[in-house]
Design a protein around this motif. Structure first.
Motif, PDB file in Angstrom:
ATOM      1  N   UNK A  74       0.854  -1.210   0.000  1.00 47.07           N
ATOM      2  CA  UNK A  74       0.000   0.000   0.000  1.00 47.07           C
ATOM      3  C   UNK A  74       0.876   1.242   0.000  1.00 47.07           C
ATOM      4  N   UNK A  75       1.952   1.225   0.810  1.00 44.95           N
ATOM      5  CA  UNK A  75       2.854   2.380   0.850  1.00 44.95           C
ATOM      6  C   UNK A  75       3.467   2.630  -0.531  1.00 44.95           C
ATOM      7  N   UNK A  76       3.922   1.552  -1.180  1.00 45.18           N
ATOM      8  CA  UNK A  76       4.520   1.702  -2.514  1.00 45.18           C
ATOM      9  C   UNK A  76       3.503   2.269  -3.506  1.00 45.18           C
ATOM     10  N   UNK A  77       2.254   1.807  -3.430  1.00 42.98           N
ATOM     11  CA  UNK A  77       1.228   2.302  -4.346  1.00 42.98           C
ATOM     12  C   UNK A  77       0.903   3.776  -4.072  1.00 42.98           C
ATOM     13  N   UNK A  78       0.861   4.162  -2.803  1.00 43.26           N
ATOM     14  CA  UNK A  78       0.555   5.563  -2.469  1.00 43.26           C
ATOM     15  C   UNK A  78       1.683   6.494  -2.894  1.00 43.26           C
ATOM     16  N   UNK A  79       2.916   5.965  -2.927  1.00 42.42           N
ATOM     17  CA  UNK A  79       4.042   6.801  -3.339  1.00 42.42           C
ATOM     18  C   UNK A  79       3.899   7.269  -4.787  1.00 42.42           C
ATOM     19  N   UNK A  80       3.143   6.527  -5.599  1.00 44.28           N
ATOM     20  CA  UNK A  80       2.976   6.899  -7.011  1.00 44.28           C
ATOM     21  C   UNK A  80       2.346   8.284  -7.130  1.00 44.28           C
ATOM     22  N   UNK A  81       1.230   8.525  -6.406  1.00 40.00           N
ATOM     23  CA  UNK A  81       0.589   9.836  -6.539  1.00 40.00           C
ATOM     24  C   UNK A  81       1.162  10.863  -5.560  1.00 40.00           C
ATOM     25  N   UNK A  82       1.675  10.412  -4.394  1.00 47.54           N
ATOM     26  CA  UNK A  82       2.292  11.371  -3.465  1.00 47.54           C
ATOM     27  C   UNK A  82       3.513  12.032  -4.099  1.00 47.54           C
ATOM     28  N   UNK A  83       4.320  11.226  -4.803  1.00 45.09           N
ATOM     29  CA  UNK A  83       5.522  11.732  -5.454  1.00 45.09           C
ATOM     30  C   UNK A  83       5.165  12.799  -6.493  1.00 45.09           C
ATOM     31  N   UNK A  84       4.129  12.546  -7.286  1.00 46.72           N
ATOM     32  CA  UNK A  84       3.738  13.500  -8.328  1.00 46.72           C
ATOM     33  C   UNK A  84       3.223  14.808  -7.730  1.00 46.72           C
ATOM     34  N   UNK A  85       2.398  14.724  -6.677  1.00 46.56           N
ATOM     35  CA  UNK A  85       1.847  15.948  -6.078  1.00 46.56           C
ATOM     36  C   UNK A  85       2.950  16.791  -5.445  1.00 46.56           C
ATOM     37  N   UNK A  86       3.881  16.165  -4.725  1.00 49.87           N
ATOM     38  CA  UNK A  86       4.961  16.923  -4.091  1.00 49.87           C
ATOM     39  C   UNK A  86       5.857  17.546  -5.152  1.00 49.87           C
ATOM     40  N   UNK A  87       6.158  16.812  -6.212  1.00 48.34           N
ATOM     41  CA  UNK A  87       7.007  17.351  -7.280  1.00 48.34           C
ATOM     42  C   UNK A  87       6.362  18.562  -7.941  1.00 48.34           C
ATOM     43  N   UNK A  88       5.049  18.534  -8.148  1.00 47.98           N
ATOM     44  CA  UNK A  88       4.361  19.669  -8.769  1.00 47.98           C
ATOM     45  C   UNK A  88       4.439  20.910  -7.888  1.00 47.98           C
ATOM     46  N   UNK A  89       4.179  20.738  -6.586  1.00 45.26           N
ATOM     47  CA  UNK A  89       4.202  21.898  -5.675  1.00 45.26           C
ATOM     48  C   UNK A  89       5.614  22.471  -5.577  1.00 45.26           C
ATOM     49  N   UNK A  90       6.635  21.605  -5.456  1.00 46.08           N
ATOM     50  CA  UNK A  90       8.013  22.086  -5.346  1.00 46.08           C
ATOM     51  C   UNK A  90       8.452  22.737  -6.662  1.00 46.08           C
ATOM     52  N   UNK A  91       8.032  22.165  -7.794  1.00 46.69           N
ATOM     53  CA  UNK A  91       8.401  22.747  -9.097  1.00 46.69           C
ATOM     54  C   UNK A  91       7.829  24.145  -9.269  1.00 46.69           C
ATOM     55  N   UNK A  92       6.565  24.342  -8.831  1.00 47.97           N
ATOM     56  CA  UNK A  92       5.967  25.675  -8.962  1.00 47.97           C
ATOM     57  C   UNK A  92       6.709  26.698  -8.120  1.00 47.97           C
ATOM     58  N   UNK A  93       7.277  26.277  -7.000  1.00 50.57           N
ATOM     59  CA  UNK A  93       8.021  27.215  -6.152  1.00 50.57           C
ATOM     60  C   UNK A  93       9.424  27.468  -6.687  1.00 50.57           C
ATOM     61  N   UNK A  94      10.089  26.422  -7.165  1.00 56.09           N
ATOM     62  CA  UNK A  94      11.474  26.583  -7.615  1.00 56.09           C
ATOM     63  C   UNK A  94      11.557  27.482  -8.842  1.00 56.09           C
TER      64      UNK A  94
END
Length: 264
Positions: free
Chosen positions: A133-153
């Protein structure tokens, strides 16, 4: 003197908010009912809130959900931040294609991610458990965090890193002491958003959960299949308040980060 008559925009806004929040208000009101039925009023009582804290099965499900969300978000925060920095600060062949593929989990339906993960785990003979379950949740958690950090950087001044390098700092020191402190509000805001999404996820969890894992959304779904009971009303109110609190903290962190950036 300005007119105080009701206008169409104000009326439409009021109807929109009523459509969104009136069911939640009704749910909150009935969570304080002493009645055994979820949609009937039997007098004010905190009976169902007290029942929640004595329900061991529900507390065990909450513990599973917290473990899944915390571990998935912690690993995704590291990987998502590195991915956003790599895409923003470095060039490599196929960068545009890689960027597009990195954000695909945001638009792919959850059912497709759930089925794909289940098929992959079955093909490599990995037993379903809390780890899957953790591995599966990492799929969308990784994308959401990357989008937020990318918009700031993209709004940061790259000259600050170049100045640090000119003063003798290594690339690692420039990233740790100059870039990451400026990205911290975005990383934290992305983590809070991913945490809420992970806690609320039902579909992917139900496909990748093993016999020893029972996250909170699956426990709630198993109880409401035979009808909504008053304790579910109380639990829903607590989840709504928790999600609203995390969303408020994320928004304040983003606002505070923007203010600090403007002062530099």
């Amino acid at each position: 003197m300005p007119s105080r008559s009701v206008t169409w925009p104000s009326l439409f806004t009021a109807l929109m908010y009523a459509f969104m929040y009136f069911p939640i208000i009704v749910l909150g009101a009935y969570s304080f009912s002493d009645s055994r039925y979820s949609a009937s009023w039997g007098g004010f009582s905190l009976r169902w809130y007290r029942a929640l804290f004595s329900d061991r099965r529900l507390l065990a499900a909450l513990q599973d959900s917290l473990i899944i969300a915390i571990v998935a978000v912690a690993i995704s925060a590291v990987l998502g931040t590195l991915m956003a920095i790599g895409l923003a600060r470095h060039w490599f062949p196929g960068k545009g294609l890689y960027r597009g593929m990195s954000y695909l989990p945001l638009i792919i339906p959850d059912i497709a991610i759930a089925v794909a993960t289940l098929v992959f785990l079955a093909s490599v003979a990995v037993p379903l458990s809390l780890g899957t379950i953790i591995a599966a949740h990492m799929v969308f958690c990784l994308a959401y965090i990357a989008v937020v950090v990318s918009s700031r950087i993209q709004r940061l001044d790259p000259n600050l890193e170049e100045a640090a390098l000119d003063l003798g700092a290594t690339h690692t020191q420039a990233m740790l002491k100059v870039l990451l402190p400026q990205l911290a509000p975005g990383i934290l805001a992305g983590c809070l958003l991913a945490f809420v999404l992970s806690m609320d996820d039902l579909l992917i969890s139900s496909f990748t959960a093993g016999g020893g894992a029972n996250p909170l959304p699956i426990e709630i779904f198993s109880r409401v299949r035979t009808g909504v009971k008053p304790d579910i009303n109380a639990l829903s109110v607590m989840l709504i308040l928790g999600s609203a609190l995390l969303a408020g903290i994320a928004e304040y962190v983003r606002y505070w980060g923007d203010r600090q950036r403007q002062k530099i």
